[in-house]
Scaffold this motif. Structure first.
Motif, mmCIF file in Angstrom:
data_model
loop_
_atom_site.group_PDB
_atom_site.id
_atom_site.type_symbol
_atom_site.label_atom_id
_atom_site.label_comp_id
_atom_site.label_asym_id
_atom_site.label_seq_id
_atom_site.Cartn_x
_atom_site.Cartn_y
_atom_site.Cartn_z
ATOM 1 N N TYR A 154 10.913 -97.909 -18.443
ATOM 2 C CA TYR A 154 10.665 -96.107 -18.688
ATOM 3 C C TYR A 154 10.735 -95.482 -19.933
ATOM 4 N N TYR A 155 12.695 -95.962 -20.546
ATOM 5 C CA TYR A 155 12.802 -95.431 -21.635
ATOM 6 C C TYR A 155 12.820 -96.417 -22.498
ATOM 7 N N GLY A 156 12.481 -97.759 -22.347
ATOM 8 C CA GLY A 156 11.847 -99.052 -23.632
ATOM 9 C C GLY A 156 10.434 -98.943 -24.245
ATOM 10 N N CYS A 157 9.695 -98.114 -23.713
ATOM 11 C CA CYS A 157 8.566 -97.595 -23.812
ATOM 12 C C CYS A 157 8.416 -96.562 -25.460
ATOM 13 N N TYR A 158 9.269 -96.125 -25.158
ATOM 14 C CA TYR A 158 9.922 -95.279 -26.559
ATOM 15 C C TYR A 158 10.330 -95.973 -27.581
ATOM 16 N N GLN A 159 10.654 -97.568 -27.759
ATOM 17 C CA GLN A 159 11.241 -98.349 -28.432
ATOM 18 C C GLN A 159 9.809 -98.651 -30.211
ATOM 19 N N PRO A 160 9.066 -99.197 -29.538
ATOM 20 C CA PRO A 160 7.537 -99.266 -30.816
ATOM 21 C C PRO A 160 7.860 -97.925 -31.616
ATOM 22 N N LEU A 161 7.881 -96.907 -30.981
ATOM 23 C CA LEU A 161 7.714 -95.108 -31.823
ATOM 24 C C LEU A 161 9.347 -94.963 -32.076
ATOM 25 N N TYR A 162 10.374 -95.519 -31.740
ATOM 26 C CA TYR A 162 10.723 -95.428 -32.643
ATOM 27 C C TYR A 162 11.607 -96.189 -33.921
ATOM 28 N N GLU A 163 10.909 -97.887 -33.851
ATOM 29 C CA GLU A 163 10.604 -98.385 -34.336
ATOM 30 C C GLU A 163 9.512 -97.954 -35.979
ATOM 31 N N TYR A 164 8.651 -97.144 -35.531
ATOM 32 C CA TYR A 164 7.521 -96.696 -36.585
ATOM 33 C C TYR A 164 7.903 -95.855 -36.776
ATOM 34 N N ILE A 165 8.116 -94.634 -36.838
ATOM 35 C CA ILE A 165 9.360 -93.672 -36.815
ATOM 36 C C ILE A 165 10.687 -93.969 -38.419
ATOM 37 N N GLU A 166 11.478 -94.445 -37.511
ATOM 38 C CA GLU A 166 12.531 -95.545 -38.440
ATOM 39 C C GLU A 166 12.157 -96.237 -39.755
ATOM 40 N N GLU A 167 11.135 -96.685 -39.959
ATOM 41 C CA GLU A 167 10.178 -97.485 -40.710
ATOM 42 C C GLU A 167 9.962 -96.211 -42.117
ATOM 43 N N ASN A 168 9.179 -95.434 -41.353
ATOM 44 C CA ASN A 168 8.101 -94.318 -41.638
ATOM 45 C C ASN A 168 8.652 -93.103 -42.149
ATOM 46 N N GLY A 169 9.739 -93.061 -41.051
ATOM 47 C CA GLY A 169 10.406 -90.948 -41.714
ATOM 48 C C GLY A 169 9.542 -90.130 -40.670
ATOM 49 N N THR A 170 10.422 -89.114 -40.585
ATOM 50 C CA THR A 170 10.015 -88.209 -39.305
ATOM 51 C C THR A 170 9.111 -86.869 -40.364
ATOM 52 N N GLU A 171 8.737 -86.935 -41.663
ATOM 53 C CA GLU A 171 8.077 -86.335 -42.478
ATOM 54 C C GLU A 171 7.016 -86.697 -42.523
ATOM 55 N N ASN A 172 5.508 -85.604 -42.028
ATOM 56 C CA ASN A 172 5.015 -86.229 -42.116
ATOM 57 C C ASN A 172 3.957 -87.279 -41.452
ATOM 58 N N PRO A 173 4.432 -87.526 -40.514
ATOM 59 C CA PRO A 173 3.784 -88.888 -39.745
ATOM 60 C C PRO A 173 1.903 -88.733 -39.088
ATOM 61 N N ASP A 174 1.791 -90.302 -39.246
ATOM 62 C CA ASP A 174 0.721 -90.502 -39.325
ATOM 63 C C ASP A 174 0.126 -90.348 -37.989
ATOM 64 N N ILE A 175 -0.208 -89.041 -37.357
ATOM 65 C CA ILE A 175 -0.767 -88.441 -35.863
ATOM 66 C C ILE A 175 -1.117 -89.611 -35.288
ATOM 67 N N ASP A 176 -2.320 -90.074 -35.961
ATOM 68 C CA ASP A 176 -3.571 -90.889 -35.461
ATOM 69 C C ASP A 176 -2.652 -92.527 -34.616
ATOM 70 N N LYS A 177 -1.639 -92.634 -35.984
ATOM 71 C CA LYS A 177 -0.931 -93.855 -35.495
ATOM 72 C C LYS A 177 0.114 -93.596 -34.329
ATOM 73 N N LEU A 178 1.055 -92.688 -33.904
ATOM 74 C CA LEU A 178 1.554 -92.859 -33.521
ATOM 75 C C LEU A 178 1.062 -91.947 -32.168
ATOM 76 N N SER A 179 -0.167 -91.626 -32.110
ATOM 77 C CA SER A 179 -0.762 -91.494 -31.074
ATOM 78 C C SER A 179 -1.762 -93.348 -30.354
#
Length: 384
Positions: A154-179
Motif C-alpha cells: 500500500y505505501y509502495g504505491c506512492y513510489q512512482p509519484l515520489y520518483e516523479y516529484i523528486e525529478e520534477n520538483g514540487t513547484e507547479n507540478p503537472d497535474i495530468d501526469k500526477l493524475s
C-alpha cells in the motif's frame, strides 16, 4: 476551476487514489475471496462509547498520573508518543500529520498531492473544534507477520509519484501526469522497489478524552476507547497507519456483505418456490447455521427449506448465518466468518443498528435482539 482541476475531476482523482491502493492488491491476480480468506485483520480505527460523568472524569484524571496512564503497558512509551503527537496535531497541522503517517522520504510527495487537491487528508486532520488527550494505553498486540507485506504494497504505491516529484520538483507540478500516475494500478509482481521495508506493525488499544469547543458536551461521550495500527520503519520509528488496515477491513466487510446479500436473495427465492408447491411457511421463525439456535421452525419445514436452499446456494465453510422470516417473508439475514467475527454484517443495512440507532456490535447480539422481539411478539418495524 481548482489549479486546473475542476471539482468533479478533483473528486474523481481522490477516488482513483483510493482505488489504486485497493486494486494494487487485486491486480496480482488475487480475488476478493482469496484476499479475505487469507486475512484475519487485526486492527482498524473504531470507536466504542461509554458514558462517564464529569465528576467521574475528574476522578480518573486525579487518580491516573501522566506516568502511569501512558506507560502502564510495558514498552508502550514509543506508541504513546506517536499517538499523543497525532492527537495534538488534529487541528490542521498538515506537516506533522504527514510526518507521523507516511514514510519520511514521501513527505514532499504527499504535501504536493495535498496542496494540489489530489489527495485528501481529511480522515486524519480535524477542523480544530475538538481537543484530544491520551488517557491511557490499554493493550498492544502485534499484527501477524503474514499481513506485514501488505503495508509495503500500500505505501509502495506512492513510489512512482515520489520518483516523479523528486525529478520534477514540487513547484507547479503537472497535474495530468500526477493524475495518470495515481490512476495506474500496480500489479503485485511489478511493485517498484522502495527505500523502506516494513517488517512489523502493532495494534494499540487506548483511551482518549475529547473536549468539544462549539458543541454541547453532554450530547457526546467525553471518554472513548479506540485503537490504531502503528507500523515501523527502520531509522524513522513508528508511524500511524490509516491506509493499509482500513482498506483490508473494508474488504473483509464487503465480502461478508456480499455473502449475506446473496443468501437473502436466494432465501426469498426458496420461500417463493415453497409457496408455489403448497408448503406451509411459518409466519415468524429463525433458521440458523447452528441448528440449536433455530426458533419456531419444524423439522419438516427446516429439511424442505435446507434442501431447496442447497440446490441454489453453495454454503461456505466456516460461515455462520441466520435467516429471520417475519410475516412469512425473509426480513433479515446476518452472517460472519467464524474465524473473523469482527466483520459480521446484517442485511438489510438497517439491521446493523438497534432501536436507538447504535451499531449492534456482534452477530450474537443481532441474533438475540431479533429473537427477543420475535418471542415477545414485537414487530421488527423499528429497523425500517
Amino acid at each position: 476551476m481548482i489549479k486546473g482541476v475542476d471539482i468533479m475531476k478533483k473528486f474523481t482523482i481522490i477516488l482513483v487514489m483510493t482505488a489504486m491502493l485497493c486494486t494494487s492488491v487485486s491486480c496480482g491476480n488475487y480475488t476478493t475471496d482469496e484476499i479475505t480468506d487469507e486475512f484475519s485483520v487485526t486492527s482498524v480505527a473504531e470507536e466504542t462509547t461509554e458514558e462517564v460523568t464529569e465528576s467521574e472524569m475528574e476522578e480518573i484524571e486525579e487518580e491516573t498520573t501522566e506516568e502511569i496512564s501512558k506507560t502502564s503497558v510495558e514498552g508502550s512509551e514509543e506508541y504513546a508518543e506517536v499517538i499523543e503527537k497525532l492527537l495534538e496535531c488534529k487541528s490542521n497541522d498538515v506537516d506533522t500529520v504527514i510526518k507521523l503517517c507516511y514514510p519520511d522520504k514521501y513527505f514532499d510527495t504527499i504535501k504536493t498531492l495535498h496542496n494540489n487537491n489530489l489527495l485528501s487528508l481529511d480522515d486524519i486532520i480535524g477542523d480544530g473544534s475538538i481537543d484530544f488527550e491520551l488517557i491511557s494505553i490499554n493493550s498492544v498486540e502485534p499484527v501477524s507477520e503474514e499481513y506485514i507485506p501488505y503495508f509495503n504494497i500500500y505505501y509502495g504505491c506512492y513510489q512512482p509519484l515520489y520518483e516523479y516529484i523528486e525529478e520534477n520538483g514540487t513547484e507547479n507540478p503537472d497535474i495530468d501526469k500526477l493524475s495518470e500516475l495515481m490512476s495506474t494500478p500496480i500489479p503485485i509482481d511489478e511493485m517498484p522497489e522502495t527505500y523502506f521495508n516494513i517488517e512489523k506493525a502493532v495494534t494499540v488499544h487506548y483511551t482518549i478524552s475529547r473536549d468539544f469547543h462549539y458543541i454541547t458536551e453532554d450530547k457526546y461521550d467525553k471518554i472513548i476507547d479506540t485503537e490504531d495500527t502503528l507500523y515501523y520503519i527502520d531509522g524513522e520509528g513508528w508511524k500511524d497507519d490509516f491506509i493499509t488496515m482500513g482498506n483490508l477491513y473494508e474488504e473483509e466487510r464487503n465480502t461478508v456483505m456480499e455473502e449475506i446479500k446473496s443468501l437473502y436473495k436466494v432465501s426469498n427465492t426458496v420461500l417463493y418456490e415453497l409457496a408455489e408447491t403448497g408448503t406451509e411457511i411459518p409466519e415468524n421463525c429463525i433458521i440458523c447455521s447452528d441448528s440449536s439456535k433455530n426458533y419456531n421452525v419444524t423439522d419438516e419445514f427446516l429439511n424442505t427449506f435446507d434442501t431447496t436452499l442447497d440446490g441454489c446456494y453453495q454454503k461456505k465453510d466456516g460461515f455462520d448465518y441466520f435467516v429471520m422470516i417475519n410475516d412469512g417473508k425473509v426480513e433479515c439475514v446476518s452472517g460472519q466468518y467464524s474465524a473473523k467475527p469482527k466483520f459480521y454484517q446484517a442485511y438489510p443495512r438497517e439491521y446493523f443498528y438497534d432501536e436507538d440507532r447504535y451499531v449492534v456490535e456482534t452477530f450474537d447480539d443481532r441474533y438475540n435482539l431479533c429473537l427477543e422481539r420475535m418471542k415477545n411478539g414485537q414487530p421488527q418495524s423499528y429497523m425500517r
